[in-house]
Design an enzyme around this catalytic site. Sequence first.
Site, PDB file in Angstrom:
ATOM      1  N   GLU A   1       0.857  -1.191   0.000  1.00  9.66           N
ATOM      2  CA  GLU A   1       0.000   0.000   0.000  1.00  9.66           C
ATOM      3  C   GLU A   1       0.885   1.230   0.000  1.00  9.66           C
ATOM      4  OE1 GLU A   1      -2.728   0.597   3.236  1.00  9.66           O
ATOM      5  OE2 GLU A   1      -3.654  -1.384   3.032  1.00  9.66           O
TER       6      GLU A   1
ATOM      7  N   GLU B   1     -13.688   5.740  -0.484  1.00  7.77           N
ATOM      8  CA  GLU B   1     -14.592   4.804   0.190  1.00  7.77           C
ATOM      9  C   GLU B   1     -15.368   5.562   1.272  1.00  7.77           C
ATOM     10  OE1 GLU B   1     -12.585   0.809   0.913  1.00  7.77           O
ATOM     11  OE2 GLU B   1     -10.866   2.027   0.286  1.00  7.77           O
TER      12      GLU B   1
ATOM     13  N   GLU C   1      -9.266   9.138   5.579  1.00  5.37           N
ATOM     14  CA  GLU C   1      -9.354   7.725   5.196  1.00  5.37           C
ATOM     15  C   GLU C   1     -10.361   7.500   4.065  1.00  5.37           C
ATOM     16  OE1 GLU C   1      -7.454   5.343   6.168  1.00  5.37           O
ATOM     17  OE2 GLU C   1      -6.426   6.301   7.843  1.00  5.37           O
TER      18      GLU C   1
END
Length: 341
Positions: free
Chosen positions: A263, A312, A321
Amino acid sequence: MDIEISRRSMAIILLLVGALFSTLVDFTGAQSVGVCYGGNGNNLPSKQDVINLYKSNRISKMRLYYPDEGALQALKGSNIEVIIGVPNDQLQSLTNANAANNWVNKYIKPYSSAVKFKYIAVGNEVHPGDGAAGSVLPAIQNIQRAISSAKLQKQIKVSTAIDTTLLGNSYPPKDGVFSNNALSYIRPIINFLSSNGAPLLANIYPYFAYVNNQQSIGLDYALFTKQSPNEVGYKSLFDALLDSLYAALEKVNAPNLKIVVSESGWPSQGGVGASDQNAGTYYKNLINHAKGGTPKRPNGPIETYLFAMFDENQKQGAEIERHFGLFRPDKSPKYGQLNFT
């Protein structure tokens, strides 16, 4: 005359075949960058549309965080290489060998002829003090045995994904070392990976290092835009973090263990330094940078997975996030047309 035409036709055919072969090789083998596919959103495209988006953008590697059977069905025949994850809440159950066999028989074996599984990430960012920490190595071992029983051990390597908080020191990079607290947890895992020829997966985020230490870390250093090396020979924070992990591996007698960057990303809003401009700069530069190496490991490429395919909107945690996506839910690119090849 007819012979001459025939020769020309044959030359054209050979050129076309060569071009096609080159394209296939480029898509399946030469690319060093993939993209993580997270699904914590209620507005995301269908699984098949997502796979089609990977293919249309020539993204040939994907990280899945759990065995999403809808995604696995859509991946069949796509030629996309896959990291598939074992979620942290399943680690304890997989310390049972039968459960690990069942997991492989359900999620890997039925798809293995049509889906290009490359790695299984057994756990993600498990820390030494976590309740699941004691389950990581036994789960890795059991999944490895199950993969071997299925005769897939040459195709699929079993590992786990760590983050850089396991380091006790990361600067200068040559002095990188695992913390005393992390050592008893990570050393047996490293030994197992080394003995099985598997890489260590590592999530590397210059963004968080920059945000937590702005007084000494410049934005240009974090975004790959620094023009000259710093006092220890580094032009990018990404390289410094990756090489500090390599230095830590050397100190536990694993100098040849490969690191796959499982990631790396930059948010477009929600926090300090989070903007479309900074995120776009980071992703574009990282894609280009991954084609090469680091000061400690100059022979690239660096296998790297960008985080993430989409914003998301249901992801837990801080606002940032929810803003790491390369694409919007309507599949339009946030940063223009990135070149993933």
